[in-house]
Design an enzyme around this catalytic site. Structure first.
Site, PDB file in Angstrom:
ATOM      1  N   GLU A 289       0.829  -1.222   0.000  1.00  0.00           N
ATOM      2  CA  GLU A 289       0.000   0.000   0.000  1.00  0.00           C
ATOM      3  C   GLU A 289       0.854   1.260   0.000  1.00  0.00           C
ATOM      4  OE1 GLU A 289      -3.113   0.269   2.971  1.00  0.00           O
ATOM      5  OE2 GLU A 289      -4.431  -0.994   1.781  1.00  0.00           O
ATOM      6  N   HIS A 318       9.428 -26.484   0.856  1.00  0.00           N
ATOM      7  CA  HIS A 318       8.749 -27.601   0.187  1.00  0.00           C
ATOM      8  C   HIS A 318       7.644 -27.102  -0.733  1.00  0.00           C
ATOM      9  CE1 HIS A 318      10.831 -30.414   2.911  1.00  0.00           C
ATOM     10  NE2 HIS A 318      10.799 -29.360   3.717  1.00  0.00           N
ATOM     11  N   LYS A 431     -13.658   0.709  -3.212  1.00  0.00           N
ATOM     12  CA  LYS A 431     -14.659   0.950  -2.161  1.00  0.00           C
ATOM     13  C   LYS A 431     -15.868   1.650  -2.775  1.00  0.00           C
ATOM     14  CE  LYS A 431     -11.712   1.246   1.946  1.00  0.00           C
ATOM     15  NZ  LYS A 431     -11.113   2.116   2.955  1.00  0.00           N
TER      16      LYS A 431
HETATM   17  O1  PA5 Z   1      -3.275   1.030   6.018  1.00  0.00           O
HETATM   18  C1  PA5 Z   1      -4.363   1.513   5.739  1.00  0.00           C
HETATM   19  O2  PA5 Z   1      -4.573   2.735   5.762  1.00  0.00           O
HETATM   20  C2  PA5 Z   1      -5.527   0.604   5.406  1.00  0.00           C
HETATM   21  O3  PA5 Z   1      -5.110  -0.706   5.256  1.00  0.00           O
HETATM   22  C3  PA5 Z   1      -6.575   0.668   6.489  1.00  0.00           C
HETATM   23  O4  PA5 Z   1      -5.991   0.329   7.716  1.00  0.00           O
HETATM   24  C4  PA5 Z   1      -7.750  -0.271   6.202  1.00  0.00           C
HETATM   25  O5  PA5 Z   1      -8.337   0.048   4.976  1.00  0.00           O
HETATM   26  C5  PA5 Z   1      -8.794  -0.150   7.307  1.00  0.00           C
HETATM   27  O6  PA5 Z   1      -9.179   1.187   7.458  1.00  0.00           O
HETATM   28  P1  PA5 Z   1      -9.821   1.728   8.783  1.00  0.00           P
HETATM   29  O7  PA5 Z   1      -8.831   1.651   9.855  1.00  0.00           O
HETATM   30  O8  PA5 Z   1     -10.208   3.140   8.456  1.00  0.00           O
HETATM   31  O9  PA5 Z   1     -11.029   0.869   9.066  1.00  0.00           O
END
Ligand code: PA5
Length: 441
Positions: A289, A318, A431
Protein backbone atom coordinates in the site's frame (compact mmCIF):
# COMPACT_ATOMS: atom_id res chain seq x y z
CA UNK A 1 27.77 4.81 17.50
CA UNK A 2 24.16 3.79 18.14
CA UNK A 3 23.29 0.54 19.86
CA UNK A 4 21.66 -1.93 17.43
CA UNK A 5 20.10 -5.00 18.85
CA UNK A 6 18.82 -6.56 15.64
CA UNK A 7 21.59 -8.09 13.62
CA UNK A 8 21.48 -6.98 9.99
CA UNK A 9 23.74 -8.42 7.31
CA UNK A 10 23.88 -7.72 3.59
CA UNK A 11 27.45 -6.89 2.52
CA UNK A 12 28.35 -10.18 0.85
CA UNK A 13 24.91 -11.12 -0.42
CA UNK A 14 23.24 -8.27 -2.29
CA UNK A 15 23.69 -7.52 -5.97
CA UNK A 16 24.85 -3.95 -5.46
CA UNK A 17 28.34 -2.49 -5.14
CA UNK A 18 29.34 -0.65 -1.92
CA UNK A 19 29.90 2.53 -3.94
CA UNK A 20 26.33 2.44 -5.33
CA UNK A 21 25.00 1.88 -1.82
CA UNK A 22 26.97 4.78 -0.43
CA UNK A 23 25.95 7.18 -3.20
CA UNK A 24 22.25 6.26 -2.72
CA UNK A 25 22.71 6.83 1.03
CA UNK A 26 24.07 10.31 0.29
CA UNK A 27 20.99 10.99 -1.84
CA UNK A 28 18.82 9.85 1.07
CA UNK A 29 20.54 12.17 3.56
CA UNK A 30 18.05 15.08 3.27
CA UNK A 31 15.23 12.66 4.09
CA UNK A 32 17.12 11.20 7.07
CA UNK A 33 17.53 14.77 8.32
CA UNK A 34 13.81 15.42 7.75
CA UNK A 35 12.95 12.35 9.83
CA UNK A 36 15.31 13.61 12.54
CA UNK A 37 13.63 17.00 12.41
CA UNK A 38 10.15 15.41 12.54
CA UNK A 39 10.96 14.20 16.07
CA UNK A 40 10.28 17.74 17.26
CA UNK A 41 6.86 18.00 15.57
CA UNK A 42 4.82 15.28 17.27
CA UNK A 43 1.68 14.86 15.13
CA UNK A 44 1.99 17.91 12.90
CA UNK A 45 4.19 16.11 10.38
CA UNK A 46 3.45 13.44 7.79
CA UNK A 47 6.08 11.33 9.61
CA UNK A 48 3.91 11.37 12.77
CA UNK A 49 4.25 7.59 13.17
CA UNK A 50 7.83 8.01 14.40
CA UNK A 51 6.60 10.02 17.37
CA UNK A 52 3.92 7.59 18.52
CA UNK A 53 6.26 5.47 20.72
CA UNK A 54 7.23 8.60 22.67
CA UNK A 55 3.65 9.72 23.42
CA UNK A 56 3.43 9.32 27.20
CA UNK A 57 -0.06 10.76 27.46
CA UNK A 58 -1.48 8.26 24.98
CA UNK A 59 0.36 5.42 26.70
CA UNK A 60 -0.99 6.39 30.13
CA UNK A 61 -4.56 6.58 28.77
CA UNK A 62 -4.27 3.11 27.29
CA UNK A 63 -2.82 1.69 30.50
CA UNK A 64 -5.66 3.16 32.53
CA UNK A 65 -8.28 1.65 30.26
CA UNK A 66 -6.53 -1.72 30.33
CA UNK A 67 -6.73 -1.66 34.13
CA UNK A 68 -10.41 -0.77 33.99
CA UNK A 69 -11.25 -3.60 31.58
CA UNK A 70 -9.03 -6.12 33.39
CA UNK A 71 -11.19 -5.53 36.45
CA UNK A 72 -14.10 -7.08 34.50
CA UNK A 73 -12.04 -10.31 34.35
CA UNK A 74 -12.63 -10.92 30.64
CA UNK A 75 -11.99 -14.40 29.29
CA UNK A 76 -12.20 -13.38 25.65
CA UNK A 77 -11.23 -10.40 23.52
CA UNK A 78 -12.68 -9.95 20.04
CA UNK A 79 -10.74 -7.48 17.91
CA UNK A 80 -12.88 -6.17 15.06
CA UNK A 81 -10.67 -4.50 12.45
CA UNK A 82 -9.17 -4.99 9.01
CA UNK A 83 -6.00 -3.97 7.10
CA UNK A 84 -3.69 -1.63 8.94
CA UNK A 85 -6.01 -1.58 11.95
CA UNK A 86 -5.61 -5.34 12.34
CA UNK A 87 -2.34 -6.67 10.95
CA UNK A 88 0.17 -5.08 13.33
CA UNK A 89 -1.65 -6.23 16.45
CA UNK A 90 -1.90 -9.75 15.17
CA UNK A 91 1.75 -9.72 14.07
CA UNK A 92 2.94 -8.76 17.55
CA UNK A 93 0.48 -11.01 19.39
CA UNK A 94 1.48 -14.09 17.41
CA UNK A 95 5.20 -13.30 17.42
CA UNK A 96 5.35 -12.79 21.18
CA UNK A 97 2.60 -15.10 22.46
CA UNK A 98 2.70 -17.72 19.68
CA UNK A 99 0.28 -18.77 16.94
CA UNK A 100 -1.22 -21.41 19.22
CA UNK A 101 -1.79 -18.93 22.06
CA UNK A 102 -5.54 -19.58 22.36
CA UNK A 103 -5.08 -23.34 22.61
CA UNK A 104 -2.90 -22.90 25.71
CA UNK A 105 -6.08 -21.85 27.58
CA UNK A 106 -4.82 -18.44 28.60
CA UNK A 107 -6.83 -16.34 31.06
CA UNK A 108 -7.99 -14.26 28.09
CA UNK A 109 -8.27 -15.68 24.59
CA UNK A 110 -8.20 -13.48 21.49
CA UNK A 111 -10.09 -13.73 18.22
CA UNK A 112 -10.11 -11.45 15.22
CA UNK A 113 -13.08 -10.48 13.08
CA UNK A 114 -11.59 -9.08 9.89
CA UNK A 115 -13.68 -9.84 6.88
CA UNK A 116 -17.37 -10.60 6.41
CA UNK A 117 -17.16 -14.28 5.53
CA UNK A 118 -20.50 -15.47 6.93
CA UNK A 119 -19.23 -18.94 7.81
CA UNK A 120 -16.20 -17.78 9.77
CA UNK A 121 -18.23 -15.07 11.49
CA UNK A 122 -21.02 -17.37 12.48
CA UNK A 123 -18.51 -19.74 14.15
CA UNK A 124 -16.95 -16.83 15.99
CA UNK A 125 -20.34 -15.49 17.04
CA UNK A 126 -21.24 -18.92 18.42
CA UNK A 127 -18.02 -18.94 20.43
CA UNK A 128 -18.80 -15.53 21.89
CA UNK A 129 -22.34 -16.65 22.78
CA UNK A 130 -20.99 -19.81 24.45
CA UNK A 131 -18.64 -17.69 26.55
CA UNK A 132 -21.42 -15.33 27.58
CA UNK A 133 -23.70 -18.25 28.43
CA UNK A 134 -21.06 -19.30 30.98
CA UNK A 135 -21.39 -15.80 32.49
CA UNK A 136 -17.88 -14.96 31.34
CA UNK A 137 -16.98 -11.46 30.21
CA UNK A 138 -16.14 -10.77 26.55
CA UNK A 139 -14.57 -7.47 25.49
CA UNK A 140 -15.11 -6.27 21.96
CA UNK A 141 -12.60 -3.78 20.62
CA UNK A 142 -13.66 -2.22 17.33
CA UNK A 143 -10.79 -0.47 15.56
CA UNK A 144 -11.16 1.69 12.48
CA UNK A 145 -9.22 4.88 11.78
CA UNK A 146 -11.82 6.23 9.39
CA UNK A 147 -14.68 4.77 11.37
CA UNK A 148 -16.45 3.98 8.09
CA UNK A 149 -14.88 0.73 6.83
CA UNK A 150 -17.84 -1.37 5.79
CA UNK A 151 -16.59 -4.78 6.93
CA UNK A 152 -15.61 -3.43 10.35
CA UNK A 153 -18.86 -1.55 10.90
CA UNK A 154 -20.93 -4.60 9.88
CA UNK A 155 -18.98 -6.86 12.23
CA UNK A 156 -19.21 -4.36 15.06
CA UNK A 157 -23.01 -4.31 14.83
CA UNK A 158 -23.13 -8.10 14.73
CA UNK A 159 -21.04 -8.55 17.88
CA UNK A 160 -22.59 -5.60 19.67
CA UNK A 161 -26.04 -7.13 19.21
CA UNK A 162 -24.80 -10.29 20.95
CA UNK A 163 -23.51 -8.28 23.91
CA UNK A 164 -26.81 -6.41 24.07
CA UNK A 165 -28.73 -9.68 24.07
CA UNK A 166 -26.73 -11.21 26.93
CA UNK A 167 -26.12 -8.07 29.02
CA UNK A 168 -28.86 -5.60 28.11
CA UNK A 169 -28.10 -3.38 31.12
CA UNK A 170 -24.31 -3.53 31.17
CA UNK A 171 -23.11 -4.19 27.63
CA UNK A 172 -21.54 -0.71 27.30
CA UNK A 173 -18.67 -1.46 29.66
CA UNK A 174 -17.51 -4.37 27.49
CA UNK A 175 -17.01 -2.22 24.38
CA UNK A 176 -13.87 -0.30 23.42
CA UNK A 177 -13.92 1.90 20.32
CA UNK A 178 -10.60 2.87 18.77
CA UNK A 179 -10.86 5.44 15.98
CA UNK A 180 -9.90 8.98 15.07
CA UNK A 181 -11.67 11.75 16.91
CA UNK A 182 -14.78 12.99 15.15
CA UNK A 183 -15.15 9.96 12.86
CA UNK A 184 -18.73 8.60 12.64
CA UNK A 185 -17.61 5.73 14.88
CA UNK A 186 -16.18 8.14 17.45
CA UNK A 187 -19.43 10.10 17.53
CA UNK A 188 -21.44 6.90 17.91
CA UNK A 189 -19.11 5.61 20.64
CA UNK A 190 -19.38 8.84 22.60
CA UNK A 191 -23.16 8.94 22.23
CA UNK A 192 -23.41 5.36 23.49
CA UNK A 193 -20.95 6.02 26.37
CA UNK A 194 -18.49 3.39 25.21
CA UNK A 195 -14.82 3.70 26.17
CA UNK A 196 -13.13 5.51 23.27
CA UNK A 197 -9.43 5.65 22.39
CA UNK A 198 -8.19 8.13 19.79
CA UNK A 199 -5.92 7.38 16.83
CA UNK A 200 -4.00 10.54 15.90
CA UNK A 201 -5.22 11.97 12.57
CA UNK A 202 -1.77 12.05 10.99
CA UNK A 203 -0.99 8.38 11.67
CA UNK A 204 -2.24 6.16 8.84
CA UNK A 205 -3.61 2.65 9.41
CA UNK A 206 -0.54 0.66 8.42
CA UNK A 207 1.69 2.91 10.55
CA UNK A 208 -0.58 2.81 13.61
CA UNK A 209 0.35 -0.31 15.56
CA UNK A 210 2.00 1.61 18.42
CA UNK A 211 -1.08 3.82 18.91
CA UNK A 212 -4.05 2.49 20.94
CA UNK A 213 -4.77 0.38 17.82
CA UNK A 214 -2.20 -2.14 18.99
CA UNK A 215 -1.44 -1.04 22.54
CA UNK A 216 -4.88 -1.65 24.02
CA UNK A 217 -5.53 -5.20 22.78
CA UNK A 218 -1.90 -6.26 23.26
CA UNK A 219 -1.75 -4.83 26.77
CA UNK A 220 -5.04 -6.47 27.71
CA UNK A 221 -3.59 -9.80 26.56
CA UNK A 222 -0.68 -9.29 28.94
CA UNK A 223 1.96 -8.51 26.32
CA UNK A 224 4.67 -6.24 27.69
CA UNK A 225 3.72 -2.97 26.00
CA UNK A 226 6.46 -1.10 27.90
CA UNK A 227 9.10 -3.27 26.24
CA UNK A 228 7.28 -3.03 22.91
CA UNK A 229 7.45 0.72 22.92
CA UNK A 230 11.04 0.75 24.20
CA UNK A 231 12.00 -1.37 21.17
CA UNK A 232 10.13 1.00 18.85
CA UNK A 233 11.84 4.00 20.45
CA UNK A 234 15.23 2.39 19.88
CA UNK A 235 14.35 1.86 16.21
CA UNK A 236 13.39 5.53 15.80
CA UNK A 237 16.69 6.67 17.30
CA UNK A 238 18.75 4.28 15.20
CA UNK A 239 16.80 4.91 11.99
CA UNK A 240 17.24 8.66 12.13
CA UNK A 241 21.00 8.32 12.56
CA UNK A 242 22.89 10.26 9.89
CA UNK A 243 25.88 7.99 10.52
CA UNK A 244 24.40 5.69 7.90
CA UNK A 245 26.58 2.60 8.42
CA UNK A 246 24.50 2.05 11.58
CA UNK A 247 21.17 3.04 10.08
CA UNK A 248 19.50 -0.26 9.16
CA UNK A 249 16.29 1.36 7.90
CA UNK A 250 18.22 3.59 5.49
CA UNK A 251 20.50 0.74 4.39
CA UNK A 252 17.70 -1.72 3.69
CA UNK A 253 15.65 0.96 1.88
CA UNK A 254 18.59 1.73 -0.39
CA UNK A 255 19.19 -1.96 -1.09
CA UNK A 256 15.52 -2.57 -1.93
CA UNK A 257 15.41 0.54 -4.12
CA UNK A 258 18.63 -0.20 -6.05
CA UNK A 259 17.66 -3.86 -6.46
CA UNK A 260 14.28 -2.81 -7.91
CA UNK A 261 16.09 -0.65 -10.44
CA UNK A 262 17.95 -3.82 -11.49
CA UNK A 263 14.58 -5.56 -12.07
CA UNK A 264 14.40 -7.28 -8.69
CA UNK A 265 10.84 -6.04 -8.31
CA UNK A 266 9.59 -8.83 -6.04
CA UNK A 267 10.52 -8.69 -2.39
CA UNK A 268 10.21 -11.91 -0.43
CA UNK A 269 10.28 -11.81 3.35
CA UNK A 270 11.41 -15.31 4.30
CA UNK A 271 10.81 -15.82 8.02
CA UNK A 272 12.29 -18.81 9.82
CA UNK A 273 9.65 -18.95 12.56
CA UNK A 274 6.00 -19.92 12.26
CA UNK A 275 5.17 -17.35 14.95
CA UNK A 276 6.51 -14.61 12.68
CA UNK A 277 4.23 -15.40 9.72
CA UNK A 278 1.90 -12.53 10.63
CA UNK A 279 4.87 -10.15 10.78
CA UNK A 280 5.39 -11.08 7.12
CA UNK A 281 1.71 -10.38 6.38
CA UNK A 282 1.96 -7.01 8.13
CA UNK A 283 5.04 -6.06 6.08
CA UNK A 284 3.33 -7.23 2.89
CA UNK A 285 0.55 -4.70 3.41
CA UNK A 286 2.96 -1.97 4.49
CA UNK A 287 5.04 -2.35 1.34
CA UNK A 288 2.18 -2.92 -1.09
CA UNK A 289 0.00 0.00 0.00
CA UNK A 290 2.88 2.38 0.61
CA UNK A 291 4.79 1.87 -2.63
CA UNK A 292 2.19 0.78 -5.20
CA UNK A 293 1.52 4.18 -6.74
CA UNK A 294 0.82 5.95 -10.03
CA UNK A 295 2.72 9.22 -10.31
CA UNK A 296 4.16 11.51 -12.94
CA UNK A 297 7.84 12.06 -13.51
CA UNK A 298 8.67 14.92 -15.90
CA UNK A 299 5.21 14.72 -17.43
CA UNK A 300 5.16 10.92 -17.96
CA UNK A 301 2.95 8.51 -15.99
CA UNK A 302 5.00 6.05 -13.93
CA UNK A 303 3.52 3.03 -12.17
CA UNK A 304 5.72 2.20 -9.19
CA UNK A 305 5.73 -0.70 -6.78
CA UNK A 306 7.42 -3.77 -5.45
CA UNK A 307 5.44 -6.98 -5.12
CA UNK A 308 5.83 -8.29 -1.56
CA UNK A 309 5.63 -12.00 -0.86
CA UNK A 310 5.92 -13.95 2.38
CA UNK A 311 7.59 -17.33 2.87
CA UNK A 312 7.96 -19.39 6.02
CA UNK A 313 10.93 -21.61 6.77
CA UNK A 314 11.10 -24.51 6.58
CA UNK A 315 7.49 -24.90 5.36
CA UNK A 316 7.95 -23.11 2.06
CA UNK A 317 11.18 -24.87 1.20
CA UNK A 318 8.75 -27.60 0.19
CA UNK A 319 6.62 -25.29 -1.94
CA UNK A 320 8.43 -22.36 -3.53
CA UNK A 321 12.17 -22.97 -3.04
CA UNK A 322 12.49 -24.58 -6.49
CA UNK A 323 11.13 -21.41 -8.10
CA UNK A 324 13.30 -19.18 -5.95
CA UNK A 325 16.46 -21.10 -6.85
CA UNK A 326 15.76 -21.69 -10.53
CA UNK A 327 13.14 -19.21 -11.66
CA UNK A 328 13.43 -15.64 -12.95
CA UNK A 329 15.95 -13.37 -11.24
CA UNK A 330 13.34 -10.88 -10.11
CA UNK A 331 13.37 -11.43 -6.33
CA UNK A 332 15.24 -9.80 -3.50
CA UNK A 333 14.87 -11.77 -0.28
CA UNK A 334 14.98 -10.60 3.32
CA UNK A 335 15.57 -13.55 5.62
CA UNK A 336 14.33 -13.07 9.17
CA UNK A 337 15.71 -15.48 11.73
CA UNK A 338 15.42 -15.95 15.48
CA UNK A 339 18.63 -16.55 17.40
CA UNK A 340 17.11 -18.04 20.54
CA UNK A 341 13.73 -19.77 20.37
CA UNK A 342 11.53 -19.84 23.48
CA UNK A 343 11.78 -23.60 23.85
CA UNK A 344 14.60 -26.10 23.89
CA UNK A 345 13.64 -29.35 22.16
CA UNK A 346 16.02 -32.12 21.26
CA UNK A 347 15.77 -34.39 18.24
CA UNK A 348 15.12 -37.99 19.37
CA UNK A 349 17.60 -40.68 18.44
CA UNK A 350 15.62 -43.91 18.20
CA UNK A 351 15.23 -43.94 14.44
CA UNK A 352 18.35 -44.86 12.50
CA UNK A 353 17.31 -42.38 9.84
CA UNK A 354 17.81 -39.50 12.27
CA UNK A 355 21.15 -40.84 13.47
CA UNK A 356 22.36 -41.24 9.89
CA UNK A 357 21.25 -37.69 9.02
CA UNK A 358 23.42 -36.45 11.89
CA UNK A 359 20.52 -34.73 13.65
CA UNK A 360 19.92 -37.14 16.56
CA UNK A 361 20.31 -35.42 19.95
CA UNK A 362 20.80 -32.02 18.33
CA UNK A 363 18.67 -29.09 19.47
CA UNK A 364 15.80 -28.42 17.06
CA UNK A 365 16.87 -24.78 16.91
CA UNK A 366 20.27 -25.94 15.66
CA UNK A 367 18.59 -27.95 12.89
CA UNK A 368 16.42 -24.95 12.00
CA UNK A 369 19.51 -22.72 11.79
CA UNK A 370 21.24 -25.31 9.61
CA UNK A 371 18.29 -25.26 7.18
CA UNK A 372 18.36 -21.49 7.05
CA UNK A 373 22.12 -21.38 6.51
CA UNK A 374 21.82 -24.08 3.83
CA UNK A 375 19.20 -22.06 1.98
CA UNK A 376 21.26 -18.90 2.22
CA UNK A 377 24.36 -20.73 0.97
CA UNK A 378 22.46 -21.95 -2.08
CA UNK A 379 21.10 -18.45 -2.79
CA UNK A 380 24.64 -17.11 -2.52
CA UNK A 381 26.14 -19.80 -4.73
CA UNK A 382 23.66 -18.89 -7.48
CA UNK A 383 23.93 -15.10 -6.96
CA UNK A 384 20.35 -14.75 -5.73
CA UNK A 385 20.43 -11.53 -3.68
CA UNK A 386 19.38 -11.39 -0.05
CA UNK A 387 19.72 -9.57 3.29
CA UNK A 388 19.28 -11.07 6.76
CA UNK A 389 17.88 -9.84 10.03
CA UNK A 390 18.38 -11.87 13.18
CA UNK A 391 16.07 -11.19 16.11
CA UNK A 392 17.85 -12.18 19.31
CA UNK A 393 14.49 -13.57 20.49
CA UNK A 394 10.77 -13.10 19.79
CA UNK A 395 10.26 -10.70 22.67
CA UNK A 396 8.07 -7.60 22.63
CA UNK A 397 11.20 -5.41 22.59
CA UNK A 398 12.75 -6.88 19.45
CA UNK A 399 9.47 -7.30 17.61
CA UNK A 400 8.61 -3.66 18.40
CA UNK A 401 12.01 -2.57 17.19
CA UNK A 402 11.70 -4.55 13.96
CA UNK A 403 8.23 -3.22 13.08
CA UNK A 404 9.15 0.41 13.74
CA UNK A 405 12.35 0.03 11.74
CA UNK A 406 10.39 -1.32 8.76
CA UNK A 407 7.92 1.58 8.94
CA UNK A 408 10.81 4.04 8.69
CA UNK A 409 12.38 1.97 5.90
CA UNK A 410 9.10 2.46 3.99
CA UNK A 411 9.27 6.24 4.51
CA UNK A 412 12.78 6.20 3.02
CA UNK A 413 11.58 4.08 0.09
CA UNK A 414 8.80 6.61 -0.55
CA UNK A 415 11.45 9.32 -0.84
CA UNK A 416 13.69 7.25 -3.12
CA UNK A 417 10.78 6.34 -5.43
CA UNK A 418 9.46 9.92 -5.20
CA UNK A 419 6.01 8.81 -4.11
CA UNK A 420 3.83 9.44 -1.07
CA UNK A 421 4.14 6.34 1.16
CA UNK A 422 1.27 7.42 3.40
CA UNK A 423 -1.76 7.47 1.10
CA UNK A 424 -3.68 4.76 -0.80
CA UNK A 425 -5.81 6.63 -3.37
CA UNK A 426 -6.62 3.59 -5.54
CA UNK A 427 -8.07 1.68 -2.58
CA UNK A 428 -10.86 4.26 -2.61
CA UNK A 429 -11.77 3.20 -6.17
CA UNK A 430 -12.92 -0.31 -5.29
CA UNK A 431 -14.66 0.95 -2.16
CA UNK A 432 -16.66 3.40 -4.30
CA UNK A 433 -17.51 0.69 -6.85
CA UNK A 434 -18.60 -1.75 -4.13
CA UNK A 435 -20.84 0.82 -2.49
CA UNK A 436 -22.39 1.58 -5.91
CA UNK A 437 -23.13 -2.11 -6.50
CA UNK A 438 -24.64 -2.52 -3.04
CA UNK A 439 -26.85 0.55 -3.42
CA UNK A 440 -28.07 -0.49 -6.91
CA UNK A 441 -28.87 -4.09 -5.98
O1 PA5 B 1 -3.27 1.03 6.02
C1 PA5 B 1 -4.36 1.51 5.74
O2 PA5 B 1 -4.57 2.74 5.76
C2 PA5 B 1 -5.53 0.60 5.41
O3 PA5 B 1 -5.11 -0.71 5.26
C3 PA5 B 1 -6.57 0.67 6.49
O4 PA5 B 1 -5.99 0.33 7.72
C4 PA5 B 1 -7.75 -0.27 6.20
O5 PA5 B 1 -8.34 0.05 4.98
C5 PA5 B 1 -8.79 -0.15 7.31
O6 PA5 B 1 -9.18 1.19 7.46
P1 PA5 B 1 -9.82 1.73 8.78
O7 PA5 B 1 -8.83 1.65 9.86
O8 PA5 B 1 -10.21 3.14 8.46
O9 PA5 B 1 -11.03 0.87 9.07
Amino acid sequence: MSVQSLIFEFEETVCISPSNISSALSRLMPEIERIQDARAHQYTTPYAAINVPFDNHMFAQVQELIKEKEALRPTMLVVIAIGGSHLGTRAIQEAVAGVLYNTRTPSIAVYYAQTIDPDELSDLMDMVKAELQKNHAVIINVISKSGTTLETVINFELFLSILKEYAPQHYRKYVVVTTQEDSPLWQYGKKEHFSCLAIPHQVGGRYSVFTPVGLFPLGLLGIDIHALRAGAQQAVRASSDTHTVDNQAALSAVIIYLSASQKYTIHDMFLFSVDLAAVGQWYRQLMAESLGKKHTVTGALVETGITPTVSIGTVDLHSVAQLYLAGPRDKLTTFVTVQTYNTVLTVPSTLALLREAGVAQKALSQVMHAFCQGVQASYKADNRPFMTYALPEKSAYYVGEFLQLKMIEMMYLGYLFQINPFDQPQVELYKKETRKILRDE
